[in-house]
Motif scaffolding. Structure first.
Motif, PDB file in Angstrom:
ATOM      1  N   GLU A 283      19.619  -6.259  -1.756  1.00  0.00           N
ATOM      2  CA  GLU A 283      18.300  -5.620  -1.811  1.00  0.00           C
ATOM      3  C   GLU A 283      18.175  -4.533  -0.755  1.00  0.00           C
ATOM      4  O   GLU A 283      18.368  -4.786   0.435  1.00  0.00           O
ATOM      5  CB  GLU A 283      17.194  -6.656  -1.599  1.00  0.00           C
ATOM      6  CG  GLU A 283      15.813  -6.028  -1.515  1.00  0.00           C
ATOM      7  CD  GLU A 283      14.700  -7.039  -1.296  1.00  0.00           C
ATOM      8  OE1 GLU A 283      13.667  -6.665  -0.708  1.00  0.00           O
ATOM      9  OE2 GLU A 283      14.866  -8.200  -1.716  1.00  0.00           O
TER      10      GLU A 283
ATOM     11  N   VAL B 163      15.867  -3.091   1.359  1.00  0.00           N
ATOM     12  CA  VAL B 163      14.517  -3.478   1.774  1.00  0.00           C
ATOM     13  C   VAL B 163      13.639  -2.258   2.047  1.00  0.00           C
ATOM     14  O   VAL B 163      12.480  -2.189   1.610  1.00  0.00           O
ATOM     15  CB  VAL B 163      14.591  -4.389   3.021  1.00  0.00           C
ATOM     16  CG1 VAL B 163      13.186  -4.727   3.524  1.00  0.00           C
ATOM     17  CG2 VAL B 163      15.358  -5.668   2.699  1.00  0.00           C
TER      18      VAL B 163
ATOM     19  N   ASP C  43      10.280  -1.130   0.118  1.00  0.00           N
ATOM     20  CA  ASP C  43       9.041  -0.927   0.892  1.00  0.00           C
ATOM     21  C   ASP C  43       8.413   0.427   0.531  1.00  0.00           C
ATOM     22  O   ASP C  43       7.182   0.543   0.389  1.00  0.00           O
ATOM     23  CB  ASP C  43       9.330  -0.947   2.392  1.00  0.00           C
ATOM     24  CG  ASP C  43       9.648  -2.334   2.930  1.00  0.00           C
ATOM     25  OD1 ASP C  43       9.408  -3.328   2.217  1.00  0.00           O
ATOM     26  OD2 ASP C  43      10.162  -2.414   4.067  1.00  0.00           O
TER      27      ASP C  43
ATOM     28  N   GLU D 194       6.738   0.388  -2.889  1.00  0.00           N
ATOM     29  CA  GLU D 194       5.455  -0.310  -2.828  1.00  0.00           C
ATOM     30  C   GLU D 194       4.392   0.534  -2.130  1.00  0.00           C
ATOM     31  O   GLU D 194       3.231   0.565  -2.567  1.00  0.00           O
ATOM     32  CB  GLU D 194       5.633  -1.647  -2.109  1.00  0.00           C
ATOM     33  CG  GLU D 194       6.401  -2.677  -2.925  1.00  0.00           C
ATOM     34  CD  GLU D 194       6.515  -4.016  -2.229  1.00  0.00           C
ATOM     35  OE1 GLU D 194       6.507  -5.046  -2.922  1.00  0.00           O
ATOM     36  OE2 GLU D 194       6.620  -4.031  -0.980  1.00  0.00           O
TER      37      GLU D 194
ATOM     38  N   ARG E 120       9.659 -12.553  -1.030  1.00  0.00           N
ATOM     39  CA  ARG E 120       8.468 -12.322  -1.837  1.00  0.00           C
ATOM     40  C   ARG E 120       7.966 -10.917  -1.549  1.00  0.00           C
ATOM     41  O   ARG E 120       7.942 -10.474  -0.396  1.00  0.00           O
ATOM     42  CB  ARG E 120       7.391 -13.349  -1.507  1.00  0.00           C
ATOM     43  CG  ARG E 120       7.680 -14.719  -2.047  1.00  0.00           C
ATOM     44  CD  ARG E 120       6.470 -15.605  -2.010  1.00  0.00           C
ATOM     45  NE  ARG E 120       5.431 -15.170  -2.939  1.00  0.00           N
ATOM     46  CZ  ARG E 120       4.400 -15.930  -3.286  1.00  0.00           C
ATOM     47  NH1 ARG E 120       4.265 -17.134  -2.780  1.00  0.00           N
ATOM     48  NH2 ARG E 120       3.488 -15.479  -4.133  1.00  0.00           N
ATOM     49  N   ARG E 121       7.574 -10.228  -2.587  1.00  0.00           N
ATOM     50  CA  ARG E 121       7.125  -8.852  -2.451  1.00  0.00           C
ATOM     51  C   ARG E 121       5.842  -8.646  -3.226  1.00  0.00           C
ATOM     52  O   ARG E 121       5.559  -9.346  -4.201  1.00  0.00           O
ATOM     53  CB  ARG E 121       8.197  -7.887  -2.947  1.00  0.00           C
ATOM     54  CG  ARG E 121       9.338  -7.708  -1.958  1.00  0.00           C
ATOM     55  CD  ARG E 121      10.204  -6.525  -2.380  1.00  0.00           C
ATOM     56  NE  ARG E 121      11.004  -6.043  -1.265  1.00  0.00           N
ATOM     57  CZ  ARG E 121      10.591  -5.178  -0.371  1.00  0.00           C
ATOM     58  NH1 ARG E 121       9.361  -4.686  -0.440  1.00  0.00           N
ATOM     59  NH2 ARG E 121      11.390  -4.775   0.593  1.00  0.00           N
ATOM     60  N   ARG E 122       5.118  -7.618  -2.801  1.00  0.00           N
ATOM     61  CA  ARG E 122       3.837  -7.332  -3.441  1.00  0.00           C
ATOM     62  C   ARG E 122       4.016  -6.984  -4.907  1.00  0.00           C
ATOM     63  O   ARG E 122       3.230  -7.417  -5.760  1.00  0.00           O
ATOM     64  CB  ARG E 122       3.134  -6.195  -2.693  1.00  0.00           C
ATOM     65  CG  ARG E 122       2.757  -6.563  -1.254  1.00  0.00           C
ATOM     66  CD  ARG E 122       2.405  -5.308  -0.444  1.00  0.00           C
ATOM     67  NE  ARG E 122       1.252  -4.614  -1.017  1.00  0.00           N
ATOM     68  CZ  ARG E 122       0.934  -3.354  -0.765  1.00  0.00           C
ATOM     69  NH1 ARG E 122       1.712  -2.639   0.052  1.00  0.00           N
ATOM     70  NH2 ARG E 122      -0.129  -2.806  -1.294  1.00  0.00           N
TER      71      ARG E 122
END
Length: 428
Positions: A34, A36, A40, A43, A62-64
């Motif tokens: 991933e 990250v 980010d 998102e 866990r991600r938004r």
């Protein structure tokens, strides 16, 4: 595209947005692959996106967007539920696509636009090549086919295999400095050691192993240190492999394909494993549509596949992706390797499970729990192993299967299982 990318001048993470058009299908690697920082960024700019779907397996975090915060703009499509997506799936915030791991590249090509791949990578070498490090999985299958935007992490080990990209092949790259997520080896209990011992005595010197990650695999790897000339052709490589190499048991000298190499499609473990992987030419990371292909597996003589299941019925059907009738993961590569081992000369496949749950319920039952799905067909299942022994199923009648499975069930459940098997017509 490629000529504008420079080794000396990395991109800003926000530059990835130029490559995410409306309706884009974004491919992201499994677990440690991933990127990250790039996710980010997506998102943070989700309100400017439209109809973008991220396709990936087994997210750790866990991600938004996984939790459904950006409907219609940035959404998650899962292919194997992980810690980062399981609750989101239960809540209806993301989709799950059934698959065999070996078929992931084929599925993505046929059902998505394959717009771009976003992936973590090791720093480039002096020749301009990046490595996908702990990963090859389905993502490496798209090298040369679709654009890649890489997040270069100083902590990502450089590995070798068909997971290398040249600077001329990527749409952009940015920097990150973030330790990799570590998964300490699970500690086996007495039941796990008993299961491992039953399998280890059936593995000959020179066998080629596919072994999963978890307590039984760790116990088994520890019990194989006195074996010799073992090979590795596996889905996930973990810390337990290091000790098997150090002991001299795992050499790969008897393999037919990638001889003398330890083959995997992704890695999961601790910093100890990551340090061992870094610049280790004995390890090769290959795309999953080759590693897990049953036809490739079948070419290795004495192939031994070991995977976990959660429930088995008395006909031999194995439910490995649901617990109590509720989705927990997905099929992964279990059926891939079980089929491959079936056709390997001298091959064996083992499905392992504890005989009972923590609250005493039998994991071997006359029929699967309602809502459970069959991961490995009864016609494919070879051996089932609990702490009470090994049930050999291949080529056996339904009655013999039921007898063998009842014999390795928890003693407290055997009389009931026998009575129910007779009622169901499996035993006479």
């Amino acid at each position: 595209m490629a000529n504008s990318v420079s080794l000396d001048h990395p991109n800003e993470p926000a530059d990835v947005l130029e490559h995410i058009p409306p309706g884009a299908d974004v491919i992201v690697p499994i677990q440690l692959g991933e990127p990250v920082t790039l996710l980010d960024t997506l998102e943070a700019h989700a309100e400017s996106l439209e109809g973008v779907h991220i396709h990936r397996m087994d997210p750790y975090l866990r991600r938004r967007y996984i939790d459904g915060e950006f409907p219609g703009r940035l959404e998650h499509v899962d292919y194997f539920l992980g810690a980062g997506s399981r609750e989101a799936f239960w809540a209806g915030h993301c989709d799950l696509v059934p698959n065999h791991f070996s078929e992931m590249p084929l599925l993505l090509r046929s059902s998505t636009k394959c717009t771009i791949a976003l992936a973590a990578a090791s720093p480039p070498d002096e020749h301009g090549y990046f490595s996908l490090g702990t990963n090859a999985d389905y993502t490496a299958a798209f090298i040369g086919e679709i654009p890649f935007f890489l997040e270069v992490n100083e902590h990502m080990p450089r590995t070798f295999g068909h997971n290398q990209l040249h600077i001329s092949q990527i749409a952009g790259w940015c920097r990150a400095d973030r330790p990799l997520h570590e998964v300490p080896p699970a500690k086996p209990d007495d039941r796990d050691h008993r299961i491992a011992a039953s399998i280890a005595e059936r593995i000959p010197d020179g066998a080629c192993l596919q072994i999963g990650v978890g307590r039984v695999p760790n116990a088994l790897l520890a019990s194989l240190r006195d074996h010799r000339h073992l090979g590795l052709h596996t889905e996930a490589i973990s810390d337990g492999v290091l000790d098997l190499v150090t002991s001299g048991a795992l050499t790969g000298t008897r393999k037919r394909q990638q001889r003398n190499k330890h083959v995997a499609t992704f890695a999961v473990g601790t910093k100890r494993l990551f340090d061992w992987l870094d610049d280790n030419t004995a390890v090769t990371m290959e795309p999953v549509d080759w590693v897990n292909d049953p036809r490739v597996v079948a070419n290795e003589p004495n192939f031994v596949s070991i995977n976990a299941t959660s429930e088995v019925d008395l006909m031999g059907q194995a439910a490995s992706e649901t617990i109590g009738g509720r989705y927990w993961s997905s099929s992964g590569g279990q059926a891939d390797f079980a089929r491959g081992a079936m056709y390997s000369p001298g091959g064996q496949a083992f499905l392992v499970l504890h005989s009972a749950t923590s609250d005493g319920r039998s994991r071997i039952n006359p029929r699967l729990t309602p809502g459970s799905v069959v991961t490995t067909l009864k016609n494919t299942v070879d051996h089932v192993v609990t702490e009470y022994g090994v049930a050999e199923l291949r080529g056996r009648s339904l009655a013999k299967r039921a007898e063998s499975l009842i014999a390795i069930a928890h003693p407290e459940h055997r009389d009931r299982l026998t009575a129910e098997a007779r009622k169901a017509g499996l035993l006479h």
